[in-house]
Write a protein that holds these residues in place. Structure first.
Motif, PDB file in Angstrom:
ATOM      1  N   GLY A 182      -2.520  -5.356  -8.006  1.00  0.00           N
ATOM      2  CA  GLY A 182      -2.175  -6.743  -7.714  1.00  0.00           C
ATOM      3  C   GLY A 182      -3.373  -7.465  -7.148  1.00  0.00           C
ATOM      4  O   GLY A 182      -4.095  -6.925  -6.304  1.00  0.00           O
ATOM      5  N   LEU A 183      -3.597  -8.681  -7.632  1.00  0.00           N
ATOM      6  CA  LEU A 183      -4.785  -9.425  -7.233  1.00  0.00           C
ATOM      7  C   LEU A 183      -4.470 -10.551  -6.260  1.00  0.00           C
ATOM      8  O   LEU A 183      -5.312 -11.409  -6.019  1.00  0.00           O
ATOM      9  N   ASP A 184      -3.260 -10.567  -5.690  1.00  0.00           N
ATOM     10  CA  ASP A 184      -3.001 -11.558  -4.664  1.00  0.00           C
ATOM     11  C   ASP A 184      -3.855 -11.235  -3.438  1.00  0.00           C
ATOM     12  O   ASP A 184      -4.259 -10.097  -3.220  1.00  0.00           O
ATOM     13  N   PRO A 185      -4.159 -12.231  -2.603  1.00  0.00           N
ATOM     14  CA  PRO A 185      -5.096 -12.007  -1.495  1.00  0.00           C
ATOM     15  C   PRO A 185      -4.661 -10.930  -0.507  1.00  0.00           C
ATOM     16  O   PRO A 185      -5.513 -10.214   0.030  1.00  0.00           O
ATOM     17  N   LEU A 186      -3.360 -10.801  -0.232  1.00  0.00           N
ATOM     18  CA  LEU A 186      -2.950  -9.803   0.755  1.00  0.00           C
ATOM     19  C   LEU A 186      -3.203  -8.393   0.233  1.00  0.00           C
ATOM     20  O   LEU A 186      -3.754  -7.552   0.958  1.00  0.00           O
ATOM     21  N   ARG A 187      -2.814  -8.107  -0.999  1.00  0.00           N
ATOM     22  CA  ARG A 187      -3.050  -6.764  -1.529  1.00  0.00           C
ATOM     23  C   ARG A 187      -4.547  -6.482  -1.677  1.00  0.00           C
ATOM     24  O   ARG A 187      -5.006  -5.364  -1.444  1.00  0.00           O
ATOM     25  N   SER A 188      -5.304  -7.503  -2.048  1.00  0.00           N
ATOM     26  CA  SER A 188      -6.753  -7.338  -2.109  1.00  0.00           C
ATOM     27  C   SER A 188      -7.316  -7.016  -0.729  1.00  0.00           C
ATOM     28  O   SER A 188      -8.182  -6.145  -0.579  1.00  0.00           O
ATOM     29  N   LEU A 189      -6.819  -7.725   0.289  1.00  0.00           N
ATOM     30  CA  LEU A 189      -7.267  -7.463   1.657  1.00  0.00           C
ATOM     31  C   LEU A 189      -6.900  -6.049   2.080  1.00  0.00           C
ATOM     32  O   LEU A 189      -7.721  -5.328   2.667  1.00  0.00           O
ATOM     33  N   VAL A 190      -5.682  -5.641   1.795  1.00  0.00           N
ATOM     34  CA  VAL A 190      -5.234  -4.299   2.189  1.00  0.00           C
ATOM     35  C   VAL A 190      -6.112  -3.231   1.537  1.00  0.00           C
ATOM     36  O   VAL A 190      -6.559  -2.284   2.198  1.00  0.00           O
ATOM     37  N   ARG A 191      -6.387  -3.371   0.249  1.00  0.00           N
ATOM     38  CA  ARG A 191      -7.236  -2.381  -0.420  1.00  0.00           C
ATOM     39  C   ARG A 191      -8.632  -2.349   0.198  1.00  0.00           C
ATOM     40  O   ARG A 191      -9.219  -1.282   0.375  1.00  0.00           O
ATOM     41  N   ALA A 192      -9.158  -3.526   0.531  1.00  0.00           N
ATOM     42  CA  ALA A 192     -10.482  -3.575   1.153  1.00  0.00           C
ATOM     43  C   ALA A 192     -10.469  -2.891   2.519  1.00  0.00           C
ATOM     44  O   ALA A 192     -11.412  -2.167   2.878  1.00  0.00           O
ATOM     45  N   MET A 193      -9.415  -3.096   3.301  1.00  0.00           N
ATOM     46  CA  MET A 193      -9.326  -2.473   4.630  1.00  0.00           C
ATOM     47  C   MET A 193      -9.142  -0.966   4.548  1.00  0.00           C
ATOM     48  O   MET A 193      -9.507  -0.237   5.482  1.00  0.00           O
ATOM     49  N   LEU A 194      -8.554  -0.481   3.445  1.00  0.00           N
ATOM     50  CA  LEU A 194      -8.306   0.954   3.296  1.00  0.00           C
ATOM     51  C   LEU A 194      -9.532   1.723   2.813  1.00  0.00           C
ATOM     52  O   LEU A 194      -9.521   2.953   2.820  1.00  0.00           O
ATOM     53  N   ARG A 195     -10.571   0.999   2.399  1.00  0.00           N
ATOM     54  CA  ARG A 195     -11.777   1.702   1.942  1.00  0.00           C
ATOM     55  C   ARG A 195     -12.411   2.440   3.111  1.00  0.00           C
ATOM     56  O   ARG A 195     -12.556   1.886   4.204  1.00  0.00           O
ATOM     57  N   PRO A 196     -12.827   3.703   2.912  1.00  0.00           N
ATOM     58  CA  PRO A 196     -13.457   4.440   4.020  1.00  0.00           C
ATOM     59  C   PRO A 196     -14.784   3.842   4.450  1.00  0.00           C
ATOM     60  O   PRO A 196     -15.194   3.982   5.595  1.00  0.00           O
ATOM     61  N   MET A 197     -15.470   3.166   3.534  1.00  0.00           N
ATOM     62  CA  MET A 197     -16.743   2.531   3.858  1.00  0.00           C
ATOM     63  C   MET A 197     -16.691   1.085   3.375  1.00  0.00           C
ATOM     64  O   MET A 197     -16.120   0.786   2.340  1.00  0.00           O
ATOM     65  N   GLY A 198     -17.310   0.199   4.138  1.00  0.00           N
ATOM     66  CA  GLY A 198     -17.430  -1.183   3.702  1.00  0.00           C
ATOM     67  C   GLY A 198     -16.182  -2.018   3.874  1.00  0.00           C
ATOM     68  O   GLY A 198     -15.987  -2.993   3.134  1.00  0.00           O
ATOM     69  N   ALA A 199     -15.323  -1.691   4.837  1.00  0.00           N
ATOM     70  CA  ALA A 199     -14.146  -2.517   5.093  1.00  0.00           C
ATOM     71  C   ALA A 199     -14.593  -3.892   5.602  1.00  0.00           C
ATOM     72  O   ALA A 199     -15.653  -4.014   6.224  1.00  0.00           O
ATOM     73  N   PRO A 200     -13.822  -4.934   5.338  1.00  0.00           N
ATOM     74  CA  PRO A 200     -14.232  -6.276   5.772  1.00  0.00           C
ATOM     75  C   PRO A 200     -14.262  -6.392   7.290  1.00  0.00           C
ATOM     76  O   PRO A 200     -13.523  -5.686   7.997  1.00  0.00           O
ATOM     77  N   PRO A 201     -15.104  -7.287   7.825  1.00  0.00           N
ATOM     78  CA  PRO A 201     -15.138  -7.510   9.278  1.00  0.00           C
ATOM     79  C   PRO A 201     -13.790  -8.005   9.792  1.00  0.00           C
ATOM     80  O   PRO A 201     -13.010  -8.610   9.053  1.00  0.00           O
ATOM     81  N   VAL A 202     -13.545  -7.774  11.063  1.00  0.00           N
ATOM     82  CA  VAL A 202     -12.284  -8.185  11.672  1.00  0.00           C
ATOM     83  C   VAL A 202     -12.089  -9.694  11.527  1.00  0.00           C
ATOM     84  O   VAL A 202     -10.963 -10.168  11.312  1.00  0.00           O
ATOM     85  N   GLU A 203     -13.179 -10.463  11.603  1.00  0.00           N
ATOM     86  CA  GLU A 203     -13.058 -11.922  11.494  1.00  0.00           C
ATOM     87  C   GLU A 203     -12.517 -12.323  10.125  1.00  0.00           C
ATOM     88  O   GLU A 203     -11.712 -13.255  10.008  1.00  0.00           O
TER      89      GLU A 203
END
Length: 353
Positions: A182-203
């Protein structure tokens, strides 16, 4: 017969709360209901557990279930916590269904705020999970489970667990080895946060959740309300190019699902989450350039004004004055696309004064 013993001479134990090990109790000194839980840890961790529990008792935040007291009864440590009337996120999803994106994002806003306060106080939760997120009747989400040993976890572990909790909220299951597509922003955000490396900044996480909690993605708006007037679409285009100009480099995610519209009709492009762009919004040259972002913007504006993504030979029936702008943006030759300044001038001529 139910047990009626007291802890520390003041907390009268009552019934169990739910199916867990938390019990309702009555604080006879303060005349209030509280929740109590025994800290069951190995003997060698007891001193550390008591230390962390007493640290947690100093936390004060609207989205944190407070630890009111830490008592030791017959050698066993107990947590005395604020009683919050509500149901756990885990129970809510299992009993009904996964949550809409906006509701899940609001929960994320509350929980992230609680975690930020805890991390600033030097406390890692270590147990963020759907069962420890309580949903109140007023629509708030509060995080419980503070006071248990965190076993020297880092704050990043809490953010990973928050992502897994949000995944459960919208999918009804943990992420496992393969998080939901799914390419909606929330699922994209969740996948990015679940990456072991390179998760997005808290901001970035905070900004995205804040906007998803109140704004609607452009694709959802078009699906619900139909194609938008050319002047409105021109305003959306102006907002996106302002964001691209501020970004200053290839964005790579310009598509309707990543353009959020607030209650006043104002648009904002979400931060880059490196989730990729769907084919209908990917420039034909496949290059990581600003010209490719502009092609994606053209496809996004085409969808907004016509109701469907562009396709070879697709007519422009509703675009009106926007049509020549879209033709230039969707040129197969990157050199024929307008610059940001040229595009801003053209859109200002179409947008409402």
């Amino acid at each position: 017969m139910a047990e009626t013993r007291k802890l520390n001479g003041r907390y009268r134990l009552l019934n169990a709360l739910g199916t867990g090990s938390v019990r309702l109790a009555f604080d006879e000194a303060e005349h209030r209901d509280v929740a109590v839980r025994e800290l069951r840890v190995p003997p060698e961790l007891r001193d550390a557990a008591l230390h962390e529990a007493r640290l947690a008792a100093g936390l004060r935040h609207a989205s944190i279930v407070r630890v009111l007291d830490v008592v030791v009864e017959d050698g066993a440590p107990w947590l005395v916590m604020e009683f919050v009337s509500g149901t756990s996120l885990e129970h809510a999803v299992h009993s009904h269904r996964p949550l809409p994106v906006a509701q899940a994002a609001r929960i994320g806003v509350y929980v992230l705020s609680a975690l930020t306060a805890a991390h600033e106080a030097g406390i890692v939760h270590g147990r963020v999970a759907p069962g420890n997120v309580l949903l109140t009747a007023t629509g708030r989400a509060v995080l419980t489970g503070f006071g248990f040993p965190s076993l020297s976890m880092l704050p990043s572990a809490d953010l990973w667990s928050l992502a897994a909790t949000l995944h459960f909220a919208v999918e009804g299951r943990p992420p496992g080895q393969v998080p939901a597509g799914g390419l909606d922003p929330l699922r994209s955000l969740v996948r990015a946060m679940l990456r072991p490396m390179g998760a997005p900044p808290v901001e970035v996480v905070r900004e995205t959740l804040d906007r998803l909690a109140v704004d609607r993605p452009l694709d959802a708006l078009v699906a619900a309300s139909g194609p938008l007037p050319p002047a409105t679409v021109a305003m959306i285009g102006l907002a996106v190019i302002d964001r691209l100009a501020a970004w200053g480099e290839f964005h790579g995610g310009v598509q309707p699902g990543n353009v959020l519209i607030d209650a006043g009709g104002r648009a904002r492009l979400t931060p880059l989450l490196r989730s990729g762009t769907v084919p209908a919004y990917t420039a034909p040259e496949g290059a990581a350039t600003q010209a490719a972002d502009l092609w994606s913007l053209g496809a996004t504006l085409f969808t907004a004004v016509e109701g469907t993504p562009p396709a070879p030979g697709a007519p422009l029936r509703r675009a009106g004055a926007l049509a020549p702008v879209l033709f230039r943006l969707l040129s197969g030759n990157p050199m024929e696309r307008p610059t940001l300044d040229e595009l801003r001038r053209d859109l200002l001529a179409i947008a409402p004064p």
